[in-house]
Design an enzyme around this catalytic site. Structure first.
Site, PDB file in Angstrom:
ATOM      1  N   GLU A  24      26.319  19.008 -16.006  1.00  0.00           N
ATOM      2  CA  GLU A  24      27.593  18.315 -16.189  1.00  0.00           C
ATOM      3  C   GLU A  24      27.504  17.059 -17.050  1.00  0.00           C
ATOM      4  OE1 GLU A  24      29.933  19.316 -12.414  1.00  0.00           O
ATOM      5  OE2 GLU A  24      27.881  19.285 -11.722  1.00  0.00           O
TER       6      GLU A  24
ATOM      7  N   ILE B  52      13.080  18.541 -18.301  1.00  0.00           N
ATOM      8  CA  ILE B  52      13.900  19.625 -18.846  1.00  0.00           C
ATOM      9  C   ILE B  52      13.113  20.915 -18.662  1.00  0.00           C
ATOM     10  CG2 ILE B  52      14.946  20.548 -20.957  1.00  0.00           C
ATOM     11  CD1 ILE B  52      16.305  17.991 -19.897  1.00  0.00           C
TER      12      ILE B  52
ATOM     13  N   ASN C 217      13.886  23.975 -19.653  1.00  0.00           N
ATOM     14  CA  ASN C 217      13.977  24.946 -20.751  1.00  0.00           C
ATOM     15  C   ASN C 217      14.843  24.328 -21.840  1.00  0.00           C
ATOM     16  OD1 ASN C 217      15.061  27.074 -22.402  1.00  0.00           O
ATOM     17  ND2 ASN C 217      14.553  28.563 -20.819  1.00  0.00           N
TER      18      ASN C 217
HETATM   19 MO1  MOS Z   1      30.487  21.662 -10.699  1.00  0.00          MO
HETATM   20  S1  MOS Z   1      32.435  21.053 -10.906  1.00  0.00           S
HETATM   21  O1  MOS Z   1      30.184  20.573  -9.421  1.00  0.00           O
HETATM   22  O2  MOS Z   1      30.781  23.287 -10.302  1.00  0.00           O
END
Ligand code: MOS
Length: 742
Positions: free
Chosen positions: A708, A632, A634
């Site tokens: 994501e 990680i 930050n």
């Molecule tokens: Mo992300 S949907 O891969 O911008």
């Protein structure tokens, strides 16, 4: 000082450095694409089709042209110079209308014209007065419409072992179907383009997730050299995948600016954003599982269906990942595309996994019920470092995430029977689900300049879409050069800087930090004269002395990073020259299930829902997400990413859906007022746990990516909690109260 927004770093985590652009953003000084001042701009307004399928028969612009201030109206009749560009995820054309800018109509809201005028108001008025007559054909809106075409995806999907035999022999059999709706990104910053010509040099200001893709594809669209195009996108006000590819408007605005010999500025309307850019199309899933009484899954089948446009074969195909999440003994997967009269879908936060993992993680919960097993234990029984095809995970911390998440959430207080927990009139449900996201990594380039005064400047065409890339790149440079992060300046969002991949698929931090690390290390090697001094470790005086020793005032390093799996490989012929491709606007992302090892970030989501016994509105008072994703950079920006993603998960679980008028294949709630999303009052307690994990085999930076991951497991966790509260299993998102009243 640490607080909830700035968590104390644990092992393999960087400090909660405040965003470099924070002040610019909160004071309104940050300039987004349409804020860029240009000299004497003309204003554009798009005209979009009012039918979904047919042909433009005639155009009558007399009344429109009579509006005072109108300079020109562009339609397919006077824009023949625009070239066709190829489809695909390389930053090229995304929606159908880029190819066929009339007279053929392939979806509702297709761009059919553009007015340019001295004022925005005049352009808009003229757009309303332009008359288009069509030969109309009845459109097909989606899955259940007459007249759709079918095709199967061209990807090689995972299939291994004898699924049928193992299913037939299984003691416990489970089968169910799931569905997810159409969803649109709705970024607050609208889709804008400003084009300025200076002789034969074009500058395009446009919010973009891929500077060099935009540059190369605009050039192709206009039939000019990429060297003639300069793209600038310093900040992006929300993207989520919709700003990753060239869309029809850009070439049109650039052409208009050239023809009128004047800068042209377009800010597309909110409703137009639903049809001139990409979105997440609806999906359907059938899942079939054969398991032993101990919960071990012997056979796993996942069949998906997705809607796309007529001409484009865009697919999500998240079975590539759902088939690998657990140690299934055998897997069978397939995906079918349904071609309808719709704009072409595209990336939307957490492709390809979001709809597919919602289906899988709902099915896992249903299987646990069937086995009378705790759902976490079911995941534990099927936790494995090897998938059905024999591939090994590079690292896997799924059960650590479950253990830490369960402890923080208080999972042990859960009683298994649906409806068994309540607080007065409120039924209480606890649900959990796994999150998984492929670790993508791409070839990337960067230039680092280190000065004797201890200041450094990093240049790379990265994309500040809100993820904090500017800050984490500065942190990496500061660490490797041994200087305070305040002494690092990062310049990005400009095609004059060295290219990096599209800011998509959660690769940006991994790719950018890996190349910046490489460049900084090369500088330190020169500075240390080949001596094995520890990297950095310099007081200001120390840095100055090193430069004096070399007799130079500044060192500059341009570096090209190519991930192992993307190196030219004469045997498999995987990628010929990833750096050249990158300069040509084609990113080469590798990782996930496509390399030698399975590379994924993982997590576990926990949700409490409350549903009143009679009225059935769903509330989510509590969410816990525990995530492991390598290094990680930050903890502040990482927590922020996870938090926003988990809130989006609530949104897709309970609210979000683009409604479609089946008769006209038209989106009906194409605005922000009718498009339901959670507001502050809907979000109560939300806790993010970052589980330490070290995996330096994924890339030099050891970063798995988090942009994501947090958005993947929430919807299934909510659905599972709703079942636990009410005993009603909703297999179609979003879960709205009417579905609980039946
Ligand atoms: Mo992300 S949907 O891969 O911008």
């Amino acid at each position: 000082m640490s607080n909830k927004a700035a968590p104390e770093p644990k092992a393999n985590m960087g400090g909660p450095v405040i965003r470099k652009e924070a002040r610019l953003k909160v004071t309104g000084e940050a300039r987004y694409g349409s804020d860029m001042p240009v000299n004497n701009p003309a204003f554009a307004y798009l005209i979009t089709s009012s039918i979904a399928r047919g042909t433009i028969k005639s155009i009558d612009l007399a009344e429109a042209k009579a509006v005072p201030g109108v300079l020109e109206i562009f339609t397919h009749e006077n824009t023949g110079e625009l070239k066709k560009v190829s489809y695909g995820a390389n930053g090229g054309g995304s929606t159908t209308s880029i190819q066929d800018f009339g007279p053929k109509i392939q979806h509702d809201g297709q761009i059919v014209g553009m007015v340019v005028a001295n004022t925005f108001e005049a352009a808009r008025e003229a757009a309303y007065k332009a008359k288009f007559a069509y030969d109309v054909q009845p459109p097909s809106a989606g899955f259940d419409s007459k007249g759709v075409d079918e095709s199967s995806v061209k990807k090689k999907l995972p299939n291994a072992g004898d699924v049928k035999e193992l299913y037939d022999a299984a003691a416990v059999k489970f089968e169910a179907s799931y569905g997810t709706p159409t969803e649109h990104h709705n970024p607050i910053e609208l889709f804008t383009t400003t084009a300025v010509w200076n002789n034969d040099q074009l500058t395009v200001y446009e919010p973009s997730q891929f500077m060099h893709g935009l540059k190369n594809n605009v050039a192709a669209k206009l039939g000019i050299e990429p060297g003639q195009v300069h793209t600038i996108s310093n900040f992006v006000g929300g993207a989520f995948g919709a700003k990753a590819q060239l869309t029809p408007r850009t070439g049109l605005v650039a052409l208009a600016a050239r023809k009128l010999n004047r800068p042209v500025k377009l800010v597309a309307a909110r409703d137009q954003g639903f049809t001139i850019a990409t979105y997440r199309a609806e999906t359907r899933h059938n899942i079939r599982i054969g398991a032993g009484r101990d919960g071990k899954i012997a056979s796993f089948e996942h069949e998906g269906w997705e809607v796309t446009s007529r001409p484009d074969s865009y697919s999500v195909a998240g079975v590539e990942d759902s088939a690998r999440l657990y140690g299934f003994a055998s897997v069978k997967t397939g995906v079918t595309l349904i071609h309808a009269d719709r704009n072409t879908p595209g990336f939307m936060r957490s492709p390809p996994v979001v709809p597919y993992i919602y289906a899988l993680e709902s099915a896992m919960d249903e299987l646990a019920v069937k086995l009378a097993m705790d759902p976490i234990e079911l995941r534990r029984v099927n936790d494995s470092m090897t998938d059905a095809t024999g591939k090994q995970w590079s690292s896997r911390s799924l059960m650590k995430c479950y253990d830490e998440g369960a402890a923080a959430f208080g999972w042990s207080k859960r009683t298994a029977a649906p409806g068994s927990m309540s607080d007065g009139e409120w039924l209480i449900g606890y649900g959990c689900a796994s999150a998984v996201y492929p670790t993508h990594i791409g070839a990337a380039t960067a230039r680092v300049q280190f000065n004797a005064d201890g200041r450094a400047n990093v240049q790379l065409a990265a994309h500040e879409i809100g993820t904090g890339v500017m800050t984490v790149v500065a942190q990496m440079a500061a660490e490797r050069l041994g200087i305070p992060v305040e002494q690092v300046q990062v310049e990005l969002g400009d095609s004059k800087f060295p290219p990096v991949p599209v800011a998509g698929g959660s690769n940006q931090t991994a790719s950018c930090c890996s190349v910046v690390m490489q460049a900084c290390d090369a500088i330190m090697e020169k500075l240390n004269g080949g001596r094995a001094e520890t990297v950095g470790g310099g007081s200001a005086d120390g840095v100055r002395q090193k430069f004096d020793r070399l007799g130079v005032s500044t060192l500059e390093q341009y570096s090209e990073f190519v991930p192992g799996d993307a190196r030219p490989n004469p045997v498999v012929g995987l990628v010929t020259n990833p750096i050249k491709k990158l300069y040509d606007g084609v990113p080469t992302l590798v990782g996930g299930s496509h390399g030698e090892k399975l590379m994924y970030a993982l997590g576990a989501n926990f949700v409490e829902v409350r549903v009143p016994k009679y009225t059935r509105e769903i509330r989510v008072p509590r969410l816990v997400g525990a995530f492991a994703s390598g290094r990680i950079m930050n903890t502040r920006t990482a927590r922020s990413q996870h938090m926003g993603a988990m809130i989006w998960g609530i949104s897709s679980a309970l609210h979000e859906a683009t409604e479609i008028d089946e008769r006209n294949a038209r989106y009906t709630n194409d605005n922000l007022a009718d498009y339901l999303i959670p507001v502050n009052a809907d979000i109560k307690q939300l806790d993010v746990i970052m589980v330490p994990e070290t995996d330096n085999s994924v890339n030099p930076a050891g970063v798995k990516g988090i942009g994501e991951l947090g958005n993947v497991g929430t919807a299934a966790a909510v659905a599972n909690a709703v079942y636990h509260a009410t005993g009603v299993r909703v297999r179609e998102l979003p879960i709205r109260l009417e579905k609980l009243l039946a």
